[in-house]
Every structure is written in structure tokens, then in C-alpha cells.
Design an enzyme around this catalytic site. Structure first.
Site, short mmCIF file in Angstrom:
data_model
loop_
_atom_site.label_atom_id
_atom_site.label_comp_id
_atom_site.label_asym_id
_atom_site.label_seq_id
_atom_site.Cartn_x
_atom_site.Cartn_y
_atom_site.Cartn_z
CE LYS A 130 -4.43 1.09 0.20
NZ LYS A 130 -5.61 0.38 -0.32
CG ASP A 170 -7.23 3.45 -0.99
OD1 ASP A 170 -7.88 2.40 -0.95
OD2 ASP A 170 -7.13 4.20 0.01
P1 NDP Z 1 -12.82 7.87 -2.93
O1 NDP Z 1 -11.75 8.85 -2.75
O2 NDP Z 1 -13.39 7.67 -4.29
O3 NDP Z 1 -14.03 8.19 -1.94
C1 NDP Z 1 -13.82 8.24 -0.57
C2 NDP Z 1 -15.11 8.66 0.09
O4 NDP Z 1 -14.96 8.54 1.51
C3 NDP Z 1 -15.45 10.12 -0.17
O5 NDP Z 1 -16.85 10.27 -0.14
C4 NDP Z 1 -14.78 10.82 1.02
O6 NDP Z 1 -15.34 12.06 1.36
C5 NDP Z 1 -15.06 9.81 2.12
N1 NDP Z 1 -14.06 9.97 3.18
C6 NDP Z 1 -12.70 9.90 3.04
N2 NDP Z 1 -12.11 10.11 4.21
C7 NDP Z 1 -13.11 10.32 5.11
C8 NDP Z 1 -13.15 10.59 6.49
N3 NDP Z 1 -12.02 10.68 7.19
N4 NDP Z 1 -14.37 10.70 7.07
C9 NDP Z 1 -15.52 10.59 6.37
N5 NDP Z 1 -15.54 10.35 5.05
C10 NDP Z 1 -14.35 10.22 4.44
O7 NDP Z 1 -12.24 6.48 -2.35
P2 NDP Z 1 -12.75 5.00 -2.62
O8 NDP Z 1 -14.22 4.99 -2.80
O9 NDP Z 1 -11.87 4.41 -3.65
O10 NDP Z 1 -12.35 4.30 -1.23
C11 NDP Z 1 -13.25 4.21 -0.13
C12 NDP Z 1 -12.81 3.09 0.79
O11 NDP Z 1 -12.77 1.85 0.09
C13 NDP Z 1 -11.41 3.23 1.40
O12 NDP Z 1 -11.41 2.67 2.70
C14 NDP Z 1 -10.56 2.39 0.49
O13 NDP Z 1 -9.37 1.95 1.12
C15 NDP Z 1 -11.51 1.25 0.23
N6 NDP Z 1 -11.21 0.45 -0.95
C16 NDP Z 1 -11.19 1.03 -2.18
C17 NDP Z 1 -10.93 0.25 -3.29
C18 NDP Z 1 -11.04 0.80 -4.67
O14 NDP Z 1 -11.05 0.00 -5.61
N7 NDP Z 1 -11.18 2.09 -4.87
C19 NDP Z 1 -10.56 -1.17 -3.17
C20 NDP Z 1 -10.73 -1.70 -1.83
C21 NDP Z 1 -11.01 -0.89 -0.77
P3 NDP Z 1 -14.49 13.42 1.09
O15 NDP Z 1 -14.67 13.67 -0.36
O16 NDP Z 1 -15.16 14.40 1.97
O17 NDP Z 1 -13.06 13.12 1.50
#
Ligand code: NDP
Length: 451
Positions: A130, A170
């Protein structure tokens, strides 16, 4: 030497704490896995003697580096970047890159550790890694993001490669960022190779990759429900986040006849009692990916929806819950509230969104609980398929990849049931995922001897 002569869980965790001071997320992740693995290893002397868990909980290496870039006002900015290469026993390191101000070495070590088990569970040959930086893409212009990504890759490129380490996206790293980083890698090395996944369709990306994590988390939920003779159809779902994983999870729930009630971002959550249908999901995707706006704008756009500033959605009554935002976003009280409101199943699109105390609440209540390392493995699984397509210089179509994703998620569910069935019909999916993921990596490490 008898198994009883080896350290117990408490002593093992004391050592982890001592060696990783202040790294709370990493310690939490190791603790969660170690609980199950110690039970599993209780009669397996070979794993103890070879110190397998101790070795998996010590990353192969952590690379930390300075990332300098210039903003649009000609200020020189300095960020910190990392790549954590946790374990490559069963394949090249593989895991996403996260750009978010909350990124620390501890967060990336926890994610790389979890990734090792997740990647093993997919059945594909991928190790765990990561990376990321404490850079906040929010509010930055495209040029600023490009300069940051180029600077980040100017150091990272020497540590990665298609047979060494293959990063992906991510939080904060989507198609735009992958494009800038891939372009810089290509410029520096003069090689076109599948060194990143999540690439655009025009330059080696795989069909189904953007959808894979969110869809996969819903398929996992569907498998858990099916195991109990139940289904997604007609059920209400509460989802957190509004990024890649959340929007695709919402899409699949809707396609399967469920009703999505909430979405969120770090500012708060929106509640739409009429349901967030495909048209509204498309609006959210545009808001987040193109306009780069905030979820609060949803309540201005759609009548009947309300915005709850600074709150999380877990108090909303629902049948199913999918945390799809970030780590530790669902605590003990929120877990209790979900259970008392009648929630029957939780599937984690995000990594470690539920605290250890929250997980205990779900297990005590015996509701379905699919941990991220199993439920969100669809993303990395299709990344693995992107690597295969790049190596073979071919592209498979959406239908074929969709079928492969469904089969992969079913396979992961089966492995969890194999090792997690507690005998009275309840499946502890955390235990199942931990043991199944561990066993493959551990057996490969045993084969290598002491390296
Ligand atoms: P994105 O950046 O596309 O979206 C993240 C979302 O989570 C946004 O809505 C963001 O809001 C919100 N968020 C981020 N940090 C916080 C926080 N501290 N508190 C509240 N909301 C928060 O990321 P992904 O959708 O790709 O990833 C989301 C999760 O899924 C993560 O845990 C990631 O590790 C996991 N994941 C993702 C994969 C992928 O293929 N993308 C694969 C496997 C797991 P804001 O815009 O306000 O920051």
C-alpha cells in the site's frame, strides 16, 4: 518444542506495540488478525517455529520519501510519500495509493498488512502493499494534481514494476491521478508496461475495474444473505461515502431491487427516504468526479432529501449497511444503533471501517458481518485480472469480467464459510477470512525457509 512453549497472544501483541509505538491503526489491524490466527495455530507447531505471523506483521520494507511540488501561486510545497511493501510470498506486491491528509505510516502499514490477506483470499498470485501521501487533492487544480503526481512518481518509479510491485487507486486516487502517474512512469523508464492498475480503457485499463469494489461488496452481501436463504431484493440499505466504492455499491444494490437511503462524505450525510435511484447515483458520480463538489449539494437538488452536517448515517433505520468511506467510521454505539434498528447484514466496502468494539457488537448480535478484507476484495481481484490482460496484451469484455467477478466473490465467500463456520450455523466471516488468507501466505513462506 511444544506449541505451549511459544508466546501467547498477549505477549505477541505487547511486542507489536513496543516495535510500532503510536501506530494505533497498524496495531489494531494486527490485533484483529492475531486473535484468530493464534487460535488456528494452537496445534500447528510449524507456523510457530517459523515465526510466520511475526514475519507477516513486519513489512518487508517501508519506503518513505519527500515529495516537492509547486502550487499555482508558485509556492513550493513539501509532502511526505510512502510505499509499504508488506509481503510478496505469493506474488508481486499489490495495493492502492491513497492521497489524503489523514495518511500516516501507521495507516499505510495497516492497509498493506490487511491487503496481504485480502489478496491471498482472491486466489490470484498477488502479495500485499500500500502507498500514498499526506496530500489533499480537494480544492487543487488539475495542474497542481498533475505536478504532485509527477513528483510522487519521480521517486516511486524506482521501487515498483510489473513483477515487483503494482500499485492502484484508493481514496483520493482515481482515473485522473492514475493517468498522471502512469504518464510519468512511462516518461522516466521509456517502457509501457502494466505497472499500475485502474488505468483508463484507452491505455490498458480493464473493463469492470471501476465498478469492481462496490459491486463486489454487494455480491459478497448477496452471498451471505443467500447462505441464510435471504436476498437483497426489497431491502433498504444505508451507505457511507460517495466516492468510487460507495457509488458503485449503491448502483448494484439498486440493480438487485434494494433501496439505498443514504450517502456521505467527510462533511456529513444525506438521507433520501424516496431512495437514491440510478439517475440520482449518476448525479452523485458527476458531482464527485467532474464538479468535485460536496454531498450536501444533493439535498438542494432532490426534494425530500435532508443533509446532516457533521454526522454519520448509522442511526438511519435499515435492513443492510455498507460502510464505504474510510477506516474507523463505525463505532460501538453506532453498531448498537444499527442492530437495535433491525439491521440484518453489514458488508464493508471500505477497509476496516468498523472499530474492534463495533465488530464485537455485530458478532454478539449474530448478524451477518462481512469484513473489508473479504467483502471489498473484488477491486483488487479485477486489478489482478488487469495485470493478466496487460501481460497477455489483450482485453476481455465487460460480460466476461462481470462473470469472473461474480465467481471470485462467490469463491471468497466459500473460503470464509469453510474456516469461519462456528458449528451452530453462524459464520464468523472475520475468522474465516483471516485464516483462509493467512494459510496460503504462511504455507508459501514455509516453503522458502528463513528469508
Ligand atoms: P474515494 O476517494 O473515491 O471516496 C472516498 C469517500 O470517503 C469520499 O466520499 C470521502 O469524502 C469519504 N471519506 C474519506 N475520508 C473520510 C473521512 N475521514 N471521514 C468521512 N468520510 C471520508 O475512495 P474510494 O471509494 O476508492 O475508497 C473508499 C474506501 O474503500 C477506502 O477505505 C478504500 O481503502 C476502500 N477500498 C477502495 C478500493 C477501490 O477500488 N477504490 C478497493 C478496496 C477498498 P471526502 O470527499 O469528503 O473526502
Amino acid at each position: 518444542m511444544a506449541v505451549s512453549d511459544h508466546v501467547d497472544l498477549a505477549t505477541f501483541m505487547e511486542g507489536v506495540k513496543k516495535r510500532n509505538p503510536g501506530q494505533t491503526e497498524f496495531i489494531q489491524a494486527v490485533h484483529e488478525v492475531a486473535q484468530d490466527i493464534f487460535e488456528f495455530m494452537s496445534d500447528k507447531v510449524e507456523y510457530h517455529e517459523a515465526q510466520i505471523l511475526r514475519r507477516i506483521a513486519e513489512p518487508d520494507r517501508v519506503v518513505s520519501f519527500r515529495v516537492c511540488w509547486e502550487d499555482d501561486n508558485h509556492n513550493i510545497r513539501v509532502q511526505r510519500g510512502w510505499r509499504v511493501q508488506n509481503n510478496n510470498a505469493i506474488g508481486p506486491y499489490k495495493g492502492g495509493i491513497r492521497f489524503h491528509p489523514s495518511v500516516t505510516e501507521s495507516v499505510l502499514k495497516f492497509l498493506a498488512f490487511e491487503q496481504t490477506f485480502k489478496n491471498s483470499l482472491t486466489g490470484l498470485p498477488m502479495g500485499g502493499g500500500k502507498g500514498g501521501a499526506n496530500f489533499n487533492p480537494r480544492g487543487k487544480s488539475d495542474s497542481e494534481v498533475m505536478r504532485f503526481c509527477q513528483s510522487f512518481m519521480s521517486e516511486l518509479y524506482r521501487h515498483i514494476g510489473p513483477n515487483t510491485d503494482v500499485p492502484a487507486g484508493d481514496i483520493g486516487v482515481g482515473g485522473r491521478e492514475i493517468g498522471y502517474m502512469f504518464g510519468q512512469y512511462k516518461r522516466l523508464t521509456n517502457r509501457w508496461e502494466g505497472v499500475l492498475t485502474g488505468k483508463g480503457q484507452e491505455y490498458g485499463g480493464s473493463q469492470m475495474r471501476p465498478e469492481a469494489t462496490g459491486y463486489g461488496a454487494v455480491y459478497f452481501l448477496q452471498n451471505m444473505l443467500k447462505h441464510q436463504g435471504n436476498d437483497v431484493e426489497g431491502q433498504s440499505a444505508v451507505i457511507s461515502g460517495s466516492g468510487n466504492v460507495a457509488t458503485h455499491a449503491a448502483e448494484k444494490i439498486t440493480q438487485l431491487g434494494g433501496k439505498v437511503l443514504t450517502m456521505s462524505d467527510s462533511g456529513g450525510f444525506i438521507h433520501d427516504p424516496d431512495g437514491i435511484d440510478q439517475e440520482k447515483i449518476d448525479w452523485v458520480k458527476h458531482l464527485k468526479n467532474v464538479k468535485r463538489g460536496r454531498i450536501s449539494e444533493y439535498a438542494d437538488e432532490f426534494k425530500g432529501a435532508t443533509y446532516h452536517e457533521g454526522e454519520r448515517p448509522w442511526g438511519v433505520e435499515c435492513d443492510l449497511a455498507l460502510p464505504c468511506a474510510t477506516q474507523n467510521e463505525l463505532n460501538e454505539d453506532e453498531a448498537k444503533s444499527l442492530v437495535s434498528n433491525g439491521c440484518k447484514g453489514v458488508s464493508e466496502g471500505a477497509n476496516m471501517p468498523t472499530t474492534l468494539e463495533g465488530v464485537k457488537v455485530f458478532h454478539d448480535a449474530k448478524i451477518l458481518y462481512g469484513p473489508g478484507k473479504a467483502a471489498n476484495a473484488g477491486g483488487v481481484a479485477v486489478s489482478g485480472l488487469e495485470m493478466s490482460q496487460n501481460s497477455e496484451r489483450i482485453s476481455w469484455n465487460q460480460e466476461r469480467l462481470g462473470d469472473m467477478l461474480t465467481d471470485l466473490m462467490e469463491g471468497i465467500h466459500e473460503k470464509c464459510v469453510e474456516y469461519g463456520d462456528d458449528g451452530d450455523g453462524y459464520v464468523d466471516y472475520v475468522k474465516g477470512a483471516n485464516i483462509a488468507g493467512f494459510k496460503k501466505v504462511a504455507d508459501a513462506m514455509l516453503a522458502f525457509g528463513v528469508v
